[in-house]
Design an enzyme around this catalytic site. Sequence first.
Site, mmCIF file in Angstrom:
data_model
loop_
_atom_site.group_PDB
_atom_site.id
_atom_site.type_symbol
_atom_site.label_atom_id
_atom_site.label_comp_id
_atom_site.label_asym_id
_atom_site.label_seq_id
_atom_site.Cartn_x
_atom_site.Cartn_y
_atom_site.Cartn_z
ATOM 1 N N ARG A 43 2.661 -9.782 -1.149
ATOM 2 C CA ARG A 43 2.840 -8.670 -2.096
ATOM 3 C C ARG A 43 3.835 -7.622 -1.613
ATOM 4 O O ARG A 43 4.329 -6.823 -2.393
ATOM 5 C CB ARG A 43 1.484 -8.012 -2.386
ATOM 6 C CG ARG A 43 0.851 -7.382 -1.169
ATOM 7 C CD ARG A 43 -0.635 -7.136 -1.389
ATOM 8 N NE ARG A 43 -0.929 -5.759 -1.720
ATOM 9 C CZ ARG A 43 -2.158 -5.248 -1.764
ATOM 10 N NH1 ARG A 43 -3.211 -6.029 -1.527
ATOM 11 N NH2 ARG A 43 -2.364 -4.001 -2.058
ATOM 12 N N HIS A 80 0.797 -1.227 0.000
ATOM 13 C CA HIS A 80 0.000 0.000 0.000
ATOM 14 C C HIS A 80 0.829 1.276 0.000
ATOM 15 O O HIS A 80 0.420 2.282 -0.566
ATOM 16 C CB HIS A 80 -1.013 -0.024 1.143
ATOM 17 C CG HIS A 80 -2.149 -0.926 0.818
ATOM 18 N ND1 HIS A 80 -2.203 -2.215 1.268
ATOM 19 C CD2 HIS A 80 -3.202 -0.756 0.000
ATOM 20 C CE1 HIS A 80 -3.281 -2.788 0.763
ATOM 21 N NE2 HIS A 80 -3.902 -1.927 -0.007
ATOM 22 N N CYS A 92 -9.579 -3.204 -10.186
ATOM 23 C CA CYS A 92 -9.054 -2.044 -9.464
ATOM 24 C C CYS A 92 -7.687 -2.332 -8.853
ATOM 25 O O CYS A 92 -7.141 -1.515 -8.139
ATOM 26 C CB CYS A 92 -10.038 -1.575 -8.402
ATOM 27 S SG CYS A 92 -10.371 -2.838 -7.175
ATOM 28 N N GLU A 118 -10.791 -11.030 -5.099
ATOM 29 C CA GLU A 118 -9.365 -10.947 -4.792
ATOM 30 C C GLU A 118 -8.878 -12.163 -4.013
ATOM 31 O O GLU A 118 -7.719 -12.260 -3.633
ATOM 32 C CB GLU A 118 -9.057 -9.659 -4.023
ATOM 33 C CG GLU A 118 -9.910 -9.409 -2.802
ATOM 34 C CD GLU A 118 -9.652 -8.050 -2.155
ATOM 35 O OE1 GLU A 118 -8.621 -7.418 -2.408
ATOM 36 O OE2 GLU A 118 -10.526 -7.630 -1.360
ATOM 37 N N ARG A 155 -15.466 1.002 -1.547
ATOM 38 C CA ARG A 155 -15.266 -0.293 -0.905
ATOM 39 C C ARG A 155 -15.397 -0.112 0.599
ATOM 40 O O ARG A 155 -14.820 0.820 1.161
ATOM 41 C CB ARG A 155 -13.865 -0.810 -1.234
ATOM 42 C CG ARG A 155 -13.530 -2.079 -0.485
ATOM 43 C CD ARG A 155 -12.209 -2.609 -0.911
ATOM 44 N NE ARG A 155 -11.110 -1.851 -0.348
ATOM 45 C CZ ARG A 155 -9.828 -2.054 -0.673
ATOM 46 N NH1 ARG A 155 -9.522 -2.947 -1.587
ATOM 47 N NH2 ARG A 155 -8.883 -1.372 -0.111
ATOM 48 N N ARG A 195 -10.737 3.499 -1.327
ATOM 49 C CA ARG A 195 -10.264 2.639 -0.225
ATOM 50 C C ARG A 195 -10.625 3.323 1.097
ATOM 51 O O ARG A 195 -9.816 4.043 1.678
ATOM 52 C CB ARG A 195 -8.745 2.471 -0.287
ATOM 53 C CG ARG A 195 -8.224 1.580 -1.408
ATOM 54 C CD ARG A 195 -6.709 1.417 -1.288
ATOM 55 N NE ARG A 195 -6.202 0.350 -2.120
ATOM 56 C CZ ARG A 195 -5.750 0.498 -3.358
ATOM 57 N NH1 ARG A 195 -5.738 1.682 -3.924
ATOM 58 N NH2 ARG A 195 -5.291 -0.545 -4.036
ATOM 59 N N ASN A 198 -4.089 -7.114 -6.824
ATOM 60 C CA ASN A 198 -2.976 -7.009 -5.866
ATOM 61 C C ASN A 198 -3.016 -8.195 -4.912
ATOM 62 O O ASN A 198 -1.996 -8.821 -4.616
ATOM 63 C CB ASN A 198 -3.071 -5.718 -5.059
ATOM 64 C CG ASN A 198 -3.103 -4.502 -5.952
ATOM 65 O OD1 ASN A 198 -2.668 -4.553 -7.088
ATOM 66 N ND2 ASN A 198 -3.631 -3.404 -5.442
ATOM 67 N N ASP A 199 -4.230 -8.472 -4.421
ATOM 68 C CA ASP A 199 -4.372 -9.608 -3.514
ATOM 69 C C ASP A 199 -4.558 -10.911 -4.278
ATOM 70 O O ASP A 199 -4.045 -11.947 -3.874
ATOM 71 C CB ASP A 199 -5.548 -9.380 -2.558
ATOM 72 C CG ASP A 199 -5.140 -8.468 -1.408
ATOM 73 O OD1 ASP A 199 -4.013 -8.642 -0.902
ATOM 74 O OD2 ASP A 199 -5.914 -7.589 -1.037
HETATM 75 C C1 PEP Z 1 -6.412 -5.397 -4.575
HETATM 76 O O1 PEP Z 1 -6.228 -6.252 -3.706
HETATM 77 O O2 PEP Z 1 -6.104 -5.550 -5.772
HETATM 78 C C2 PEP Z 1 -7.002 -4.101 -4.222
HETATM 79 C C3 PEP Z 1 -7.317 -3.231 -5.156
HETATM 80 O O3 PEP Z 1 -7.160 -3.803 -2.917
HETATM 81 P P1 PEP Z 1 -5.958 -3.396 -1.954
HETATM 82 O O4 PEP Z 1 -4.768 -3.064 -2.821
HETATM 83 O O5 PEP Z 1 -6.404 -2.232 -1.170
HETATM 84 O O6 PEP Z 1 -5.738 -4.634 -1.149
HETATM 85 MG MG MG Z 2 -7.092 -6.146 -1.728
#
Ligand code: PEP
Ligand code: MG
Length: 577
Positions: free
Chosen positions: A472, A196, A509, A438, A339, A303, A461-462
């Site tokens: 990650r 993040h 996203c 995710e 979200r 977020r 991302n997740d």
């Molecule tokens: C993701 O997991 O891709 C996502 C957009 O949420 P975050 O990056 O906040 O976990």
């Molecule tokens: Mg996520």
Amino acid sequence: MTETQTKKLKGIAASDGVGIAKSYLLVDPDLSFSYNQKVSDLDNEKDRLDKALADSKDDLQKIKAKAEKNLGKDEAEVFEAHLTILSDPEMIAAIQAQITDNSINAESAVKNVTDHYVATFEAMKDNAYMQERAGDIRDIAKRIISHLLGVSLPNPALINEEVIVVAHDLTPSDTAQLDPQFVRGIVTDMGGRTAHASIMARSLEIPAVVGTGNAIDNIKNGVNLIVDGGAGDVLVDPNQEEEIVYARKVGEYYARKRQQAELRDKPSQSADGIHFDVNANIGSPKDLDAVVKNGAEGIGLFRTEFLFIDSDHLPTEDEQFESYKAALQALKGKPVTVRTMDIGGDKQLSYWKLPKEDNPFLGYRAIRISLKQDDIFRTQLRALLRASVYGDLWIMFPMIATLQEFRDAKKIYEEERDRLVKNGTKIADNIKLGIMVEIPASAVLADQFAKEVDFFSIGTNDLIQYTMAADRGNDRVSYLYQPYNPAILRLIKHVIESAHNEKKFVAMCGEMAGDPVAVPILMGLGLDEFSMSASSVLPTRSLMKSLKVSDMKELAEKSVNQQTNQQVIDLVKSYQK
Ligand code: PEP
Ligand code: MG
């Protein structure tokens, strides 16, 4: 004459752009001391304590005044709370009593007393206010002990000259305090591209290189640094020639941005005329300017946990309502996907400590917390429902693993909606309800989910970290963090097809949505919406303009049938020639 050699460090390219400035080490100093060490001169120890308390007070008054000026009155309030605690006669008397009764050093006396307060407050698990106070006391103890030891604490919020921040690791809350006006770059030992802190660096448009492994050991405070966030390079103490080369790169970067700015009010369209939504991700209303400035066609991910991280208390319903209303109004009828709170993993709150777990990324987080501690969830949903009349609101739940979780969350949503309606509150009648895809389980079962949700938003991302079992934010396993691995591409294909079979909308996203290698494949797979850091919107729009969907369909088909991540990268390159 000896010529000094520029040191070069290599890391992960986390946020594009070049920064040139002096280093600012954001490292907690060593605060170790001899615990419960016996002392004979008790008066001297009490004098040391008095001085440390006075110096801490002095610090906090200065910090508060600066924070008020730089960040506003609300953000500065936390320091007022710290000042009140610092003057608490009961606490001071308890520390003094520790020194006299046990003949121990002042550092230990401070630790013993504050530890006791922290433990008492933390035991009141259901009392968020007390949890907040525990965080405050921990911070204050650190400050008093630092003065007793004669070392100073860095404070990211108060940087007021051009610097490059160097840290072992940056938490999202550290990053939130950085002022892009002064912070010209970020270098960290730890971290990955989709941690993040990196995502925030991109949205703040601060060049960043993360996961260098050895920045703290190689960079002293106040030395000249160059950060090339597009290449992942850090130059320590560069020579004049290097400074000229990189100053030119800064110029090129801004020229490229100026060119892309011409696309600001143009639709996102492929060379053969197919339209895609290119939206931006935000963390708070502070990011809205960047959304508008970069001509995003909507917000694909708000977020909301950053409203919680940026605050020193759980945001109230009215505070949240104002933030959601601001986003919906700024977007003037364009879609805003919000979200619900995704706390946990690397996103922790200072004032509300979650139970310590061995695997926080696989633990009690996001929707799991919302369903269990539903008072916080209900407050958020009410704020959203009330704000819905100001625009086009889409709500989604994070980290959904099972259909039951979605059904439970939806039930709570409907209860709050019905209650508000009954009370005569106006609520939009076109709110969409969806999920983040995710977790691999929900991606595999997307065909079932698609029958019940209004939309999907793929959180790559997740999704990548859980599918590849590679954290990650861990640079040691970043080689496994493979967005183009056909395993990931097949999951994405399945999610898109499942949504379309049920005539449902599908967005992405995660950071992959703005990744120039992934975008051509995703266009071919038929993704409806791409949502990304605001700074990636125009480069993505510019890339889409150069590609034909008819070609990208063929590329996507071939990509899912490759064997490796690298083969897919090569294939994409061959289509861009
Ligand atoms: C993701 O997991 O891709 C996502 C957009 O949420 P975050 O990056 O906040 O976990
Ligand atoms: Mg996520």
